[in-house]
Design a protein around this motif. Sequence first.
Motif, PDB file in Angstrom:
ATOM      1  N   HIS A  58       0.832  -1.210   0.000  1.00 34.70           N
ATOM      2  CA  HIS A  58       0.000   0.000   0.000  1.00 34.70           C
ATOM      3  C   HIS A  58       0.864   1.257   0.000  1.00 34.70           C
ATOM      4  O   HIS A  58       0.574   2.212  -0.723  1.00 34.70           O
ATOM      5  N   ILE A  59       1.910   1.249   0.804  1.00 33.55           N
ATOM      6  CA  ILE A  59       2.798   2.413   0.863  1.00 33.55           C
ATOM      7  C   ILE A  59       3.400   2.678  -0.515  1.00 33.55           C
ATOM      8  O   ILE A  59       3.407   3.808  -0.992  1.00 33.55           O
ATOM      9  N   SER A  61       2.244   1.811  -3.443  1.00 30.64           N
ATOM     10  CA  SER A  61       1.234   2.231  -4.421  1.00 30.64           C
ATOM     11  C   SER A  61       0.752   3.661  -4.166  1.00 30.64           C
ATOM     12  O   SER A  61       0.337   4.347  -5.093  1.00 30.64           O
ATOM     13  N   GLU A  62       0.819   4.110  -2.915  1.00 32.41           N
ATOM     14  CA  GLU A  62       0.380   5.464  -2.579  1.00 32.41           C
ATOM     15  C   GLU A  62       1.505   6.502  -2.688  1.00 32.41           C
ATOM     16  O   GLU A  62       1.244   7.700  -2.603  1.00 32.41           O
ATOM     17  N   ASP A  64       3.903   9.092  -4.110  1.00 30.93           N
ATOM     18  CA  ASP A  64       3.816   9.962  -5.287  1.00 30.93           C
ATOM     19  C   ASP A  64       5.128  10.661  -5.616  1.00 30.93           C
ATOM     20  O   ASP A  64       5.156  11.586  -6.414  1.00 30.93           O
ATOM     21  N   ASN A  67       5.730  12.194  -0.857  1.00 32.07           N
ATOM     22  CA  ASN A  67       4.826  12.220   0.295  1.00 32.07           C
ATOM     23  C   ASN A  67       5.270  11.285   1.430  1.00 32.07           C
ATOM     24  O   ASN A  67       4.466  10.587   2.034  1.00 32.07           O
ATOM     25  N   GLN A  70       3.518  12.170   4.881  1.00 32.19           N
ATOM     26  CA  GLN A  70       2.108  11.789   4.945  1.00 32.19           C
ATOM     27  C   GLN A  70       1.958  10.273   5.117  1.00 32.19           C
ATOM     28  O   GLN A  70       1.132   9.806   5.897  1.00 32.19           O
ATOM     29  N   LEU A  71       2.758   9.518   4.376  1.00 34.73           N
ATOM     30  CA  LEU A  71       2.689   8.065   4.488  1.00 34.73           C
ATOM     31  C   LEU A  71       3.170   7.597   5.864  1.00 34.73           C
ATOM     32  O   LEU A  71       2.593   6.670   6.444  1.00 34.73           O
ATOM     33  N   ARG A  74       0.310   8.234   8.228  1.00 32.11           N
ATOM     34  CA  ARG A  74      -0.819   7.336   7.956  1.00 32.11           C
ATOM     35  C   ARG A  74      -0.554   5.926   8.477  1.00 32.11           C
ATOM     36  O   ARG A  74      -1.455   5.274   9.002  1.00 32.11           O
ATOM     37  N   TYR A  75       0.669   5.451   8.338  1.00 36.19           N
ATOM     38  CA  TYR A  75       0.976   4.074   8.695  1.00 36.19           C
ATOM     39  C   TYR A  75       1.738   3.925  10.011  1.00 36.19           C
ATOM     40  O   TYR A  75       2.154   2.823  10.367  1.00 36.19           O
TER      41      TYR A  75
END
Length: 90
Positions: A58-59, A61-62, A64, A67, A70-71, A74-75
């Motif tokens: 997921h990290i 794929s997210e 960009d 970021n 932000q990641l 989030r995690y």
Amino acid sequence: MDIGIAEDLTLDMIPKCYRDIAEVAGVKIFISLCEKFGGTSLYFPKSGSVTRPARDMHIRSEFDGGNYRQLACRYGLCETQVRKIVAEKD
């Protein structure tokens, strides 16, 4: 095991030291685990070590290109760890 006996087993009949497993899995699955692994020592890893590959996917794929912060938020990781995960993609 005799199916009739297994079907009559209730949660309160299971010894207290195993009841948490039976509560989570259900009595029927607990019996299946006993049949498969009975008499052996069994180690359950922490859930994070089991789900880590999916989290890392997921990290990646997210990601960009910039970021990291932000990641990381989030995690629940530090930015350095996110950078390592993203770098493993290459």
